[in-house]
Design an enzyme around this catalytic site. Structure first.
Site: not given
Ligand code: HEM
Ligand code: FES
Lengths: 424, 180
Positions: B144-146
């Site tokens: 999702c956001h790493g």
């Protein structure tokens, strides 16, 4: 409602009888027939009517959907498919509702930008503006809750991500999250309450809309030059002038709405939401519906979880205090050449933020050779401008900007040419 | 007149003030007593709480493999770590970690069985399900956001603030554990 004497004359015996018991026709007459509106309103002013129309559309189609929809984690997705395939005209009702939500947001964004450009939030319309901001927040909540109801992959993981935002709060975050979920994760209990609230909020919106229109009718409508009507020469009657213009605006809008519903009903949606929810697998790339994208970009722009959440809520929160941040004496940007430029940048910036929100953070937005500018960095720039626009540019510009001459009255530039156009 | 005492403008609370205060206090108390259950009904119900633990048979998991179970509606990772994974997890104990609470690898794997690591498969950022084998630390990677986690499930890079959660585990026998 605007404080002037009512001109309503009941014509028949029945309306006279009714008027002395429940003067509802008088209220309607004074608000929507005889009500004076500035005579220079342009088509940006028809979006209020368009929004009212869309709210009605969402409520009617929503109530119909609720007759066939099952708010249960094991059956929700199947019931939506049942609506699409088996219920008579179910596909139409659902496409109207799903695309209707998008159109509702199109209209609200135009409506808000109209207010931003023409200074409609400035005194004496602060409460009117704040009520509008509350409606917008309620719309965002309603759209989110409704999207979760489908119980597809995007519904589910979107709900997980958004409810987890509350977990970022210090101390109370975790208990609030469990409380919102009604369990240890987004599950059946969550879906059930989301359905209940998704049914409730539109009616709360309708309630705030009534207050919004009430406030509007107390302060009167703003207009493109931002100068209050001074005499009867400056106004026309709501009916037929505004009613017909609003009706035409609604009709054009419905044509666009129809194009989506009948020719590209899934273009604004995400394919992942046609896959039933699976808590064990997250879709590769979680994206919210388009109307949340700029705020999603702001959330991700900040590397710290709590600060990201605060920035996201703050980006909407600043709207509430805008009436006190804008220091300009001139209401409409038509006479504020510098403000116009910053406004245009603001709109472009919001679109860029939306583009950032749609893309993975580490991808290159502007590739330069091997490297380039990533979407996170682009959204950081965008976030900075978003806040700067409200808390730096608005207060300072009002003081330093040299405005163009503002006409005395709505009629004067038309009737007596530039001669009376002096007062700056 | 008999009434004047009641309506006297003096600052002293009189009998009518007393009735107002008492009535408001009673109404306020009643309101709060009604609000409490209305708020509490949103919290996890009895049956949800009752289903809160599961038993896991570790013998079903083979070396280098990860089983994903559903526990409390969330994914539960049960991983049989390879020797290399254990070694890299232990080596990282001494590195500066973002979340230091119970962050030694020995505090995270199943007691006495370093090969077994049981984690709640929920990214501590915003709740996505990380996948195994990605990222710089060869542990879990959140799409999702790493966020990146190492082979002990500790946060090493990205926006997530905390290590992947280790649930309460009771060792029942050589191969059975109870989670929750
Ligand atoms: C402010 C007005 C409303 C907005 C913005 C809104 C928005 C939405 C959205 C975005 C969805 C997901 C659509 C999809 O992807 O399929 C949805 C679904 C749904 N809404 Fe609404 N809604 C509104 C009013 C209502 C009302 C008044 C009801 C009445 C009960 C309702 C009932 C439902 C139901 C049953 C669903 C699930 C079925 C489906 O997905 O088509 N909605 N809503
Ligand atoms: S949810 Fe995992 S990085 Fe954001």
């Amino acid at each position: 409602m605007s404080g002037q004497p009512s001109t309503y004359q009941p014509k028949s015996g029945f309306t006279r009888w009714l008027d002395s018991r429940l003067p509802i026709l008088r209220l309607a007459h004074d608000s929507f027939v005889d009500y004076p509106t500035p005579k220079n309103l342009n088509y940006w002013w028809t979006f209020g009517a368009i929004l009212s129309f869309m709210l009605g559309m969402q409520i009617i189609t929503g109530i119909v959907l609720a007759m066939h929809y099952v708010p249960n984690a094991t059956m929700a997705f199947a019931s939506v498919e049942h609506i699409m395939r088996d219920v008579n005209y179910g596909w139409l009702v659902r496409y109207l509702h799903a695309n209707g939500a998008s159109m509702f947001f199109v209209a609200v964004y135009v409506h808000m930008l109209r207010g931003l450009y023409y200074g409609s939030y400035k005194a004496p319309r602060e409460i009117l503006w704040i009520l509008g901001c509350i409606i917008y927040l309620l719309m965002m909540a309603t759209g989110f809750l409704g999207y979760a109801l489908v119980w597809g992959q995007m519904s589910f993981h979107g709900a997980v991500v958004i409810t987890n935002l509350f977990g970022a709060l210090p101390l109370v975050g975790e208990s609030i999250r469990t409380w919102l979920w009604g369990g240890f994760s987004v599950d059946n209990a969550t879906l059930n309450r989301f359905f209940s609230l998704h049914y409730l909020l539109p009616f709360m919106i309708a309630g705030v809309v009534i207050l919004h229109v009430w406030a509007l009718h107390v302060s009167g409508q703003n207009n493109p030059i931002g100068v209050d009507p001074k005499s009867e020469k400056d106004t026309v009657k709501f009916t037929p002038y505004a009613t017909v213009k609003d009706g035409f605006g609604v009709a054009l809008f419905v044509v666009m709405f129809g194009l989506f519903v009948f020719y590209m009903p899934n273009s604004l949606g995400d394919v992942n939401n046609y896959i039933p929810a699976n808590p064990l697998v997250t879709p590769e790339h979680i994206v919210p519906e388009w109307y949340y994208l700029p705020f999603y970009a702001i959330l991700r722009a900040i590397p710290n979880k709590l600060m990201g959440v605060l920035a996201m809520f703050g980006s909407i929160g600043v709207l509430f205090i805008l009436p006190w941040l804008d220091t300009s004496k001139v209401r409409s940007m038509r006479f504020r050449p510098k403000a116009q430029i910053f406004f245009v940048i603001f709109v472009i910036n919001a679109l860029i933020l939306g583009w950032c929100g749609h893309n993975p953070p580490d991808k290159f937005a502007i590739p330069v050779g091997e490297g380039g500018l990533t979407f996170v960095w682009l959204s950081r720039i965008g976030t900075a401008y978003w806040f700067a626009y409200f808390v730096i540019i608005m207060p300072l510009l009002g003081i330093v900007e040299k405005t163009r001459p503002v006409p005395d009255t709505i009629s004067s530039p038309v009737l007596s040419g530039a001669a009376t156009v002096e007062k700056a | 007149m008999g009434d004047t005492a009641v309506h006297s403008g003096s600052d002293d609370p009189n009998r009518r003030d007393f009735i107002h205060i008492a009535a408001l206090a009673a109404a306020g108390g009643a309101g709060a007593m009604l609000a409490w259950p209305l708020v509490q009904q949103m919290n996890p119900s009895g049956d949800t709480l009752a289903l809160a633990s599961i038993e896991v048979d570790l013998s079903k998991v083979t070396e280098g493999m990860q089983v994903v179970l559903k526990w409390r509606g969330k994914p539960l990772f049960v991983r049989y770590r390879t020797a290399a994974e254990i070694a890299s997890a232990q080596a990282a104990d001494s590195e500066p970690l973002k979340d230091k609470e119970h962050s030694k690898d020995s505090e995270r794997h199943v007691v006495g069985k370093p090969q077994y690591l049981v984690l709640v498969g929920v990214c501590t950022h915003l709740g996505c399900v990380p996948t195994f084998g990605g990222g710089d630390y060869k542990g879990w990677f959140c799409p999702c956001h790493g966020s990146q986690y190492d082979t002990s499930g500790r946060i090493r890079k990205g926006p997530a603030p905390k290590n992947l959660e280790v649930p309460d585990i009771a060792v029942l026998s050589d191969t059975m554990i109870k989670v929750g």
